[in-house]
Design a protein around this motif. Structure first.
Motif, PDB file in Angstrom:
ATOM      1  N   LEU A 136       0.830  -1.207   0.000  1.00  0.00           N
ATOM      2  CA  LEU A 136       0.000   0.000   0.000  1.00  0.00           C
ATOM      3  C   LEU A 136       0.861   1.253   0.000  1.00  0.00           C
ATOM      4  CD1 LEU A 136      -2.881  -1.016   2.454  1.00  0.00           C
ATOM      5  CD2 LEU A 136      -2.970  -0.759  -0.026  1.00  0.00           C
ATOM      6  N   ASP A 137       1.960   1.200   0.735  1.00  0.00           N
ATOM      7  CA  ASP A 137       2.859   2.361   0.786  1.00  0.00           C
ATOM      8  C   ASP A 137       3.386   2.716  -0.597  1.00  0.00           C
ATOM      9  OD1 ASP A 137       2.467   2.243   3.458  1.00  0.00           O
ATOM     10  OD2 ASP A 137       4.370   1.224   3.914  1.00  0.00           O
ATOM     11  N   ASN A 138       3.518   1.688  -1.442  1.00  0.00           N
ATOM     12  CA  ASN A 138       4.091   1.915  -2.774  1.00  0.00           C
ATOM     13  C   ASN A 138       3.077   1.775  -3.903  1.00  0.00           C
ATOM     14  OD1 ASN A 138       7.163   2.066  -2.222  1.00  0.00           O
ATOM     15  ND2 ASN A 138       6.435   0.339  -0.999  1.00  0.00           N
ATOM     16  N   TRP A 139       1.802   1.990  -3.589  1.00  0.00           N
ATOM     17  CA  TRP A 139       0.749   1.671  -4.563  1.00  0.00           C
ATOM     18  C   TRP A 139       0.905   2.434  -5.871  1.00  0.00           C
ATOM     19  CZ3 TRP A 139      -2.843   5.121  -6.529  1.00  0.00           C
ATOM     20  CH2 TRP A 139      -2.937   6.370  -5.884  1.00  0.00           C
ATOM     21  N   ARG A 140       1.400   3.672  -5.771  1.00  0.00           N
ATOM     22  CA  ARG A 140       1.509   4.470  -6.991  1.00  0.00           C
ATOM     23  C   ARG A 140       2.535   3.854  -7.976  1.00  0.00           C
ATOM     24  NH1 ARG A 140      -0.092   8.796  -9.483  1.00  0.00           N
ATOM     25  NH2 ARG A 140      -1.808   9.214  -8.113  1.00  0.00           N
ATOM     26  N   ASP A 141       3.670   3.454  -7.441  1.00  0.00           N
ATOM     27  CA  ASP A 141       4.693   2.814  -8.288  1.00  0.00           C
ATOM     28  C   ASP A 141       4.180   1.491  -8.850  1.00  0.00           C
ATOM     29  OD1 ASP A 141       6.391   4.854  -7.862  1.00  0.00           O
ATOM     30  OD2 ASP A 141       7.602   3.833  -6.330  1.00  0.00           O
ATOM     31  N   LEU A 142       3.492   0.740  -7.972  1.00  0.00           N
ATOM     32  CA  LEU A 142       2.974  -0.557  -8.417  1.00  0.00           C
ATOM     33  C   LEU A 142       1.948  -0.376  -9.523  1.00  0.00           C
ATOM     34  CD1 LEU A 142       2.612  -2.388  -4.986  1.00  0.00           C
ATOM     35  CD2 LEU A 142       4.178  -2.970  -6.841  1.00  0.00           C
ATOM     36  N   LEU A 143       1.095   0.637  -9.359  1.00  0.00           N
ATOM     37  CA  LEU A 143       0.071   0.893 -10.371  1.00  0.00           C
ATOM     38  C   LEU A 143       0.723   1.276 -11.697  1.00  0.00           C
ATOM     39  CD1 LEU A 143      -3.029   1.020 -10.741  1.00  0.00           C
ATOM     40  CD2 LEU A 143      -2.853   3.493 -10.393  1.00  0.00           C
ATOM     41  N   ASP A 144       1.719   2.152 -11.633  1.00  0.00           N
ATOM     42  CA  ASP A 144       2.443   2.536 -12.859  1.00  0.00           C
ATOM     43  C   ASP A 144       3.031   1.298 -13.535  1.00  0.00           C
ATOM     44  OD1 ASP A 144       1.829   5.144 -12.494  1.00  0.00           O
ATOM     45  OD2 ASP A 144       3.778   5.736 -11.672  1.00  0.00           O
TER      46      ASP A 144
END
Lengths: 223, 269
Positions: free
Chosen positions: A9-17
């Motif tokens: 969850l902390d890295n959701w933006r990178d994971l989504l990208d």
């Protein structure tokens, strides 16, 4: 050691990208691969051997060498031949060329599955070659080769991970970098596996539905 | 259009490797003639019909369709294979009905008939469907227009095959053993459609084992044996009078196969 999915969850933006990029590579690579496969199979079957022989060589080359090596050749070796591609472009082209060879083999088997008598009837009616492919052969062979096409599409979804080695920031690459900075390898890799698995399920379900649709003339025949 | 025969086969040979299947066939088919080609299996009768449709390339000789040389061009005494498009042009008025029907299984009966009109003749969808419907009506299958081939009996499938060929408004119809793949009780409906066609004056060449049909409908019966025309003439001449021993033996075999009741006196009934 603790299992801490919150890392994700902390890295959701990178994971989504990463996920978006993976999907993009996969979809574009597969669509291009299908197009290459169809064109190659058609040319192999309906032209002379001077056209067919190099295509057969291409298919053998792509099937006979690891995808990883092919990517290296295109991306790192490409500039030596004046082919200077961005990592993403090189990756998508690589995936399309790799998938195209397998798709070509699948389409070729499909073409052969339609009885020669049907082709003869179409020729006798004066229907042109391309129209025969489009209106007589493709609709029938699709029913037969759909499972194989779906299978190859799933395989390609997993091959997208290989693009991480030529610095494409797709999901596997993102997950690896999160893992190496947070040491949450279990969480990230498990997540990664689940995503690829989800892709498999989506493709399989879509293929089933499509099979029923294109195969309606066969299903009705049984009823 | 020329006044000569619709089909003119001159000295045609067909070889598959070292095997000679046709050995110098001469055959003319005039307008409105029904020609039945009979003979033992392996005699070359289907090959002859397929050569006339250029589904097989003949090795030697000439075949003219309405005066035009089929499949080849003469150039300085040598013959050259012409393009597929040119072949299609010369045989545009030839309809072909296959033993195995060769319908397209993913299309309904109506679509099977309409598709060639759209794809080969560029007729708009509505008009193609209308004509296809009329052709299905002609073969008595209006009610089954929406059925897929696998939902039809063999006899119905073959009638769709005939409708499909007829829709292209051919000048001659070629039938390659049109009833050989059918259950015996379905043969009649297909023969009836063919009889009706002959009655309307359609020019026809029929490869068949149906001697009754040949006797009643044919103007000319041609007996093929070992790749040669061993006998030909009116049904009366061929079936009753021609003394060719191979023909007599062939006919005797046919009668023997079809006799199912022997009376006390020993006469076939």
């Amino acid at each position: 050691m603790t299992f801490n999915p919150a890392i994700l969850l902390d890295n959701w933006r990178d994971l989504l990208d990463g996920l978006v990029l993976t999907l993009l590579i996969w979809v574009v690579g597969t669509v291009l691969g299908l197009a290459i496969g169809l064109v190659v199979a058609t040319l192999q079957l309906f032209t002379n051997r001077w056209v067919a022989a190099p295509l057969t060589f291409y298919v053998a080359l792509m099937r006979g060498t690891p995808f990883l090596i092919q990517l290296f050749v295109i991306y790192y070796g490409g500039p030596s031949f004046g082919l200077d591609l961005s990592p993403l472009t090189a990756g998508i082209c690589g995936l399309a060329l790799y998938g195209g060879a397998y798709f070509a083999e699948i389409f070729r088997a499909g073409f052969v599955s339609v009885s020669p008598g049907q082709i003869e009837a179409a020729r006798m009616m004066g229907i042109g070659r391309l129209d025969i492919v489009r209106h007589v052969q493709l609709p029938q062979m699709l029913v037969i080769i759909l499972p194989a096409l779906a299978n190859m599409t799933v395989l390609l979804s997993k091959e997208t991970a290989v693009l991480s080695v030529i610095t494409v920031n797709e999901l596997t690459s993102v997950v690896q970098s999160i893992g190496s900075t947070t040491f949450a390898f279990a969480e990230t890799l498990l997540f990664l596996a689940l995503v690829y698995w989800a892709l498999l399920e989506i493709v399989t379900a879509a293929a089933r539905r499509l099979e029923k649709r294109v195969g309606r003339f066969m299903l009705r025949a049984q009823g | 259009m020329s006044e000569g025969p619709i089909i003119d086969v001159r000295g045609v040979w067909k070889r598959f490797g070292a095997t000679e299947v046709l050995k110098g066939i001469d055959l003319s088919i005039n307008k409105s003639d029904v020609t039945c080609i009979i003979g033992p299996s392996g005699s070359g009768k289907s090959t002859l019909l397929r050569c006339i449709a250029f589904l097989e390339e003949y090795s030697e000789g000439e075949i003219y369709i309405e005066g035009e040389l089929l499949g080849f061009a003469q150039e300085g005494g040598k013959r050259r294979r012409v393009s597929e498009a040119e072949v299609a042009r010369v045989r545009r008025n030839v309809g072909f009905v296959f033993q195995q029907f060769n319908l397209w299984p993913h299309m309904t009966a109506l679509e099977n008939v309409a598709a060639p009109l759209r794809l080969a003749r560029g007729i708009a969808g509505d008009e193609a469907a209308r004509r296809a419907g009329a052709m299905l009506e002609k073969v008595g299958l209006s009610a089954r227009a929406g059925a897929y081939p696998s939902q039809l009996s063999g006899g119905q499938q073959q009638r769709v095959g005939i409708a499909r060929a007829l829709a292209m408004e051919p000048h001659i119809m070629l039938f390659d053993e049109p009833t050989s793949a059918l259950d015996p009780e379905l043969v009649g409906e297909v023969l009836q459609v063919m009889r009706d066609l002959a009655g309307e004056g359609m020019t026809m060449a029929v490869v068949t084992h149906e001697m009754g049909f040949a006797a009643q409908v044919a103007d000319t019966v041609v007996f093929l044996d070992h790749g040669r025309i061993a006998a030909s003439g009116s049904p009366e001449e061929v079936f009753r009078r021609d003394p060719n021993p191979r023909l007599r033996q062939f006919l005797q075999n046919y009668f023997d196969r079809n006799v199912f009741w022997q009376s006390e006196e020993g006469a076939a009934s």
